[in-house]
Enzyme design. Structure first.
Site: not given
Length: 455
Positions: A66, A72, A371, A397
């Protein structure tokens, strides 16, 4: 007249406390010119960590990034969506366009803010009040909640990244956001003055329409023009050529994605253990939305154990789980570890760092969801009673493949209990009594409540 500030006696006690143990001087020597977390890092925790799991969703490529943006929540959703999509179409690598959803979120969220501000003006809210101060602080932030994704995807669909690639201002959003915030606050002032002067609803709507024309112009210049029709050409794993389209982005989602990932079937289950925030109840947060007249952000409050049980069911069926957490707590991005025993604060500073409960951290602004990521695996063991005990979780992630285990993190089960606040689970896994909570009238939390934090 009493001495202002810290007294000599207090200062003497502080100095005596520091000098009482030579290890504090050693700690000072080690840390004064270094990052404290590098010194606090527990090597025993690092050495015992491994990224192996007995239940794992098939992993796909590439690892997404990102970059310098707060997207996110979009990346995690599209990373979940692409796994069954890639399996269906036999793809080696694939990404959906994150920029496409980001574009429409910015447009819709701007309109939502303008209508929300007009509503507060009609209700007599004052500009220096807590509600308007909160709304004006972040009128068009990058972050979001899962139900906001449902709003955008159901209305605008999704498209392959090749059909609407990343823009510089999607990967580095600060400059665009500064412009949007500046203009939206200006428009908010104009709307308030119109309503204060008793102007008609038609005049107010005309001002909103004029503002949106300018807002759209800024966004489309910064992010590019999203396509109304796409043609997707690709080669599958067998190197066979395939072609889809021309098709609209909404029809692309409806016809090629929804059968394997129906975003509207996902339910947000949260763990909010604060006193008075009861399990088995439905919650929402005032003015938490990205679409005027769109779906509300709804949360079914459940114990942490329930969140983990449903996540395990999903993983065992090869379905990843979008989740929101406070990622910066007890985390090493370099090693890809979220573990309550990762840093030894007490050894170095003589004080524990996580002395509050999860509920107390929420109440005292020490923690909130910051997040969103994707759970793709679970490591379990057999407990003494024969039941499967969860020990650790595999996390995909969106910070690139140079962090953690080639872009993946290991999250301990204990860390899950303390810092995971939300998971999205498909309806088919939920017990009838949990689904029934969705029929309740939601309890409305104030706009500034930590459960309204944007991932």
């Amino acid at each position: 007249m009493a001495t202002a500030g810290v007294t000599k006696d207090q200062l003497a006690r502080c100095k005596d406390g520091f000098c009482s143990d030579p290890k504090y001087k050693l700690a000072q020597n080690a840390i004064v010119n270094h990052d404290p977390l590098e010194i606090l890092l527990e090597q025993d925790t690092i050495q015992k960590t491994n990224h192996c799991y007995n239940h794992k969703v098939p992993e796909v490529k590439p690892v997404t990034n990102q970059k310098n943006s707060g997207r996110c929540w979009i990346f995690a959703c599209l990373n979940a969506m692409r796994i069954p999509f890639m399996k269906l179409h036999n793809l080696e690598e694939f990404e959906f366009s994150q920029n496409y959803l980001f574009f429409w979120d910015k447009v819709e969220r701007s309109l939502f803010f303008l209508h929300a501000y007009a509503e507060t003006a009609r209700n007599g809210e004052e500009p220096d009040g807590r509600l308007l101060n909160f709304l004006l602080t972040g009128p068009v932030d990058d972050g979001g909640q899962f139900d906001m994704l449902i709003n955008i995807v159901e209305k605008y669909g999704v498209i392959p990244k090749k059909c609407f690639p990343e823009a510089h201002n999607a990967e580095a959003t600060r400059r665009m956001n500064v412009m949007l915030r500046c203009k939206l606050r200006e428009y908010a002032l104009r709307l308030r003055l119109l309503i204060k002067d008793g102007r008609s609803e038609q005049d107010v709507q005309s001002e909103i329409d004029r503002a949106m024309t300018e807002i759209y112009r800024i966004i489309v210049i910064c992010l590019g023009s999203p396509p109304e029709m796409i043609t997707w050409e690709y080669h599958d794993k067998t190197k066979a050529y395939r072609k889809v389209g021309p098709v609209s982005p909404k029809d692309f989602y409806e016809n090629y994605v929804k059968s394997v990932y129906n975003i509207s079937d996902k339910v947000c289950i949260v763990n909010d253990p604060r006193p008075g925030h009861h399990y088995g109840k439905l919650y929402t947060v005032d003015y938490l939305n990205n679409m005027h007249g769109g779906k509300k952000c709804l949360y079914v409050n459940q114990p942490s154990k329930t969140l983990k049980e449903y996540a395990l069911k999903s993983i065992k069926n090869d379905e990843p789980v979008w989740f929101g957490c406070d990622v910066g707590k007890a985390c090493s991005w370099k090693h890809g570890i979220n573990d309550m025993d990762l840093y030894n604060y007490e050894l170095v500073f003589g004080v524990p760092m996580f002395a509050m409960t999860k509920a107390e951290r929420l109440e005292y602004c020490e923690s909130m969801m910051t997040h969103a990521m994707l759970i793709t695996g679970v490591g379990t063991e057999n407990g003494s009673d024969g039941e499967e005990v969860m020990c650790k979780w595999r996390v995909e992630n969106s910070w690139g493949d140079d962090k953690g285990d080639k872009g993946y993190l290991m999250m301990t089960d204990k860390w899950f209990d303390e810092f995971v606040y939300e998971v999205t689970i498909d309806k088919k896994y939920l017990a009838p009594e949990v689904l029934a909570v969705l029929d309740q009238e939601p309890i409305v939390l104030p706009a500034w409540d930590p459960m309204g934090a944007l991932a």
